[in-house]
Write a protein that holds these residues in place. Structure first.
Motif: not given
Lengths: 254, 554
Positions: B193-195, B217-237
């Motif tokens: 959006x803002x380049x 979380x700090x208690x080592x509870x996982x909210x999602x399962x792909x903790x070992x993946x790599x990520x690309x983060x993009x704002x499109x909204x």
């Protein structure tokens, strides 16, 4: 639960309605947690944005234009505003044309520049303009505003852009005038305030025209009020608040 | 009078001289040179080879520079270029667009003049205490049996997930994402959006979504399962702005993600009636859906939230890009009731494709900037749970193509082979990717009595689980009422308030192959359901309970 085979008349009627409304004799024994007909999901229907009929609410914020016109009170631009909330009804005539009306409430505030407004001197002639700190008129109006809409763009109506021609009529339901003075030369009174409600020197009925240009998300508007705020009780007062306001409607989807 | 005229003239000018936005498509890419090995991340090339997709495909080549320059020169503003569509987005007035239309290399021009806001989530807190929160964290993954991935050491390692959202504030600092930052797991960021490269700003919806893929979380509870993946983060909204601009940003982000080697795109965004008509939800009309299908053609698994329109009477159906036939659309179930939660959009797409494809828990615990974690709800959060799941499933089965993976995720659904337009094939199950667990399809679970006018369906007594602990109802705001229905001493399990409920599902499929109606029933006593024969003519009645599915052709 065993399905009862024999029904009395009322039960038959209930069973028949259930059959017609719910689902061909399903779910006698259990709670139906979810039931859906696909046709309901796929149906375009005739109510909603872009459809034949639509209702949505809106917020409105606008400002009064400070003009150089003769006999116009100079106002403090940013502090003289109008804001409102209402419901807009729309009926589509074709992909290009629609009509409808707004029902709403508007709150209006004028803050006059004290060096030019002379209203206070008629109200409290013993006070001078020099010491006036605040001259504020607020009023609320109920509004009915029919409009005619021309759509632009291929998608018609709400998915395109449109120009609305609006006529509005309004009834003033509350009003307040506040005047505040400093008294720098007095050792007894430092400040004084004059507040008056249900003002006798304002008109109660207004009408005017408005044009709006907008889309599904907001409209820009310019409005011209055809009736002055102050009535003949202040007819020797040459000044009237601005007739022109402009601003935006923020559309809140249903 | 002068003032009135001024107003009329001003607004009339505003409407007639307004600049519109257009997509200008070019006819060819003549004379363009393109070195895929230089342009693409090695993962992207590998992915193309695996999917038998040319590494030098026409759609990946850049646009002809002179075409872009010439059109940009005629238009008021060039807003972006798309290799995939061989097109540029420009703003222009009528006269300018007519000039552009005359250019010999212009194939076609499409107006792009709609505006929108999107609804990505609804937030109503219904858990009551920390204990219930912890159990919901457990349940949002356990409902997919996702703990099995962890037990096998599968965390999505080697996979790259691109997340397109509204902003990721806190991801650069919050302890919840420390394990990802520590290994430089965020390999690219961009705000379309803002380049700019800075995505750690704006609305935290993206951070919440991210936490449902890989948060700990700090208690080592996982909210999602792909903790070992790599990520690309993009704002499109771009909230409160042009909707189609966001769809275009999504397309540019998809090209960027493809270039940078993304394997999975998670999109918790949906575009509905503010941009489109229902008939546009046909998998090929909305720009964002076309982009998602193109991404899928290039080997990327696109996971999209189905939309939060289920209780909105004027839409109800899935939101683009979930209508794409190559897109894994994820609906939401309510963790209290165990079935469709009322805001989750219904399928099918307008061309009657099955949507949503699968479901996951739609009331979750996610990242919160101030509270560290908070409860939230929406298909925005069921989609990333499945995106993380997909990453792990792909790591466990690396030879699968994206399409094969999508189909395997569908077949792993706990309702499969049953499906409906609220749940798809149900909640995907991790054990299907870790062993050759055969889906139960033994139809002997049901007793079907076809009478003269009524079909009566019962469940075999030994399978009849009286799951009447709760009477669950939802109002239109998503507020859940749970009433203990029985007074025989059975109380809510305090240790695990969230359990999987066994419910009875049935649908009627017509001879054209799509469902006319479907339903979910609680199970109390036999018979379960009676259906009039007249409504079954030329239809298939399909029933499902406790993992068993039976189809009966009438």
């Amino acid at each position: 639960m065993v399905l009862r085979v024999q029904y009395n008349f009322n039960e038959m009627r209930i069973a028949l309605i259930t059959h017609m409304l719910i689902f061909s004799m399903a779910g006698f024994c259990q709670d139906t947690l979810l039931y859906k007909k696909t046709v309901e999901t796929l149906s375009e229907g005739d109510f909603g944005p872009n459809k034949k009929n639509y209702i949505h609410t809106f917020f409105k914020v606008g400002f009064y234009q400070n003009t150089d016109a003769l006999n116009t009170c100079l106002i403090q631009g940013g502090n003289s505003f109008t804001s409102g909330y209402g419901v807009r009804f729309k009926r589509k005539l074709s992909s290009k044309l629609a009509f409808g009306y707004d029902l709403g409430y508007d709150f209006n505030q004028y803050r006059f520049k004290r060096d030019l407004s002379s209203l206070y001197s008629q109200l409290n002639g013993f006070l001078t303009a020099d010491s006036l700190k605040t001259d504020k008129l607020t009023f609320g109006i109920l509004e009915l505003a029919p409009y005619f809409r021309i759509n632009f763009g291929k998608r018609g109506d709400h998915l395109g852009k449109y120009l609305d021609f609006v006529f509005y009529g309004a009834l003033m339901i509350s009003s307040k005038h506040v005047l505040k003075w400093d008294h720098p030369n007095s050792s007894i009174i430092k400040k004084s305030t004059y507040k008056s409600r249900r003002l006798g020197y304002t008109n109660k009925l207004f009408y005017g025209i408005e044009m709006r240009y907008g889309n599904a998300f907001y409209n820009l508007f310019m409005r011209y009020r055809c009736v002055h705020i102050f009535n003949s009780k202040l007819n020797d007062n040459p000044y009237q608040p601005s007739l022109i306001s402009w601003g935006a409607y923020i559309i809140i989807p249903d | 009078m002068k003032c009135i005229l001024t107003i009329i003239i001003a607004l009339a000018l505003l409407s007639t001289c307004a600049q519109e936005k257009y997509w200008v498509y070019f006819s060819d890419k003549k004379g363009v040179t393109f070195d895929p090995k230089e342009y693409f991340h090695p993962n992207a090339i590998e992915r193309r080879i695996k999917n038998n997709y040319p590494i030098n495909h026409f759609s990946d080549r850049p646009l002809v520079k002179s075409y872009v320059q010439e059109v940009s020169g005629l238009a008021s503003l060039c807003k972006g270029v798309s290799r995939w569509l061989n097109a540029i987005v420009v703003t222009a007035n009528d006269a300018q667009i007519e000039q552009i239309r005359e250019l010999p290399f212009v194939l076609k021009i499409e107006a792009s003049s709609c505006h929108s806001v999107v609804c990505t989530s609804e937030e109503i807190n219904v858990t009551h205490n920390d204990f219930e929160k912890r159990d919901l964290i457990r349940f949002q993954l356990d409902r997919m049996n996702a703990h099995q991935f962890k037990e096998h050491g599968i965390t999505g390692r080697g996979l790259t997930i691109a997340i397109f959202d509204a902003g990721f504030p806190g991801v650069d600092k919050a302890p919840m994402f420390e394990h990802i930052r520590a290994r430089d797991g965020i390999i690219g960021t961009y705000d379309f959006i803002r380049n700019t490269d800075n995505v750690y700003r704006k609305i935290e919806h993206g951070s919440m979504v991210f936490s449902c893929i890989a948060g700990v979380t700090k208690d080592s509870l996982r909210l999602g399962v792909a903790t070992g993946a790599n990520f690309l983060l993009a704002i499109t909204e771009k909230l409160m702005k042009e909707g189609l601009a966001e769809e275009e940003a999504w397309l540019f982000a998809a090209e960027w993600a493809d270039k940078n080697g993304a394997d999975i795109i998670n999109s918790s965004l949906g575009y509905t009636r503010r941009n489109h008509f229902k008939q546009d939800m046909d998998g090929q009309t909305a720009i964002i859906t076309r982009a998602a299908n193109l991404a899928s053609a290039k080997g990327i698994l696109v996971v999209s939230s189905a939309g939060n329109e289920g209780n909105k009477r004027h839409w109800m159906m899935v939101a683009a890009p979930a209508d794409g036939d190559s897109v894994l659309a994820v609906g939401a179930i309510n963790p209290w009731s165990g079935f469709h939660t009322n805001f989750s959009s219904f399928g099918p797409s307008s061309d009657k494709e099955l949507k949503p494809n699968v479901t996951a828990v739609g009331h979750v615990i996610a990242y919160h900037k101030l509270l560290k974690t908070s409860e939230t709800q929406g298909t925005s959060f069921s989609a990333p749970l499945v995106a993380g799941f997909a990453a792990c499933a792909w790591q466990a089965n690396p030879t699968l193509t994206n399409w094969e993976l999508l189909k395997r995720i569908e077949t792993s659904g706990d309702l499969y082979p049953y499906f409906d337009y609220a749940h798809g094939y149900g909640v995907p199950q991790a054990d299907c990717f870790l062993s050759n667990t055969a889906s139960k399809s033994n139809d002997s679970a049901f007793i079907v009595d076809i009478g003269d006018s009524v079909v009566t369906i019962s469940i075999r007594d030994d399978l009849l689980i009286n799951d009447t602990l709760f009477h669950v109802s939802e109002n239109h705001d998503g507020v859940i009422n749970i009433i203990t229905k029985r007074d025989d001493g059975i109380k809510i399990d305090k240790n695990h308030p969230f359990i999987k409920h066994e419910l009875f599902y049935y649908h009627l499929e017509n001879k054209e192959g799509f469902l006319d109606e479907f339903s979910v029933l609680s199970v109390e006593k036999n018979p379960i359901v009676k259906i009039g024969l007249d409504s079954l003519e030329d239809r298939i009645l399909r029933i499902h309970y406790y993992g068993f599915t039976r189809s009966i052709q009438f």
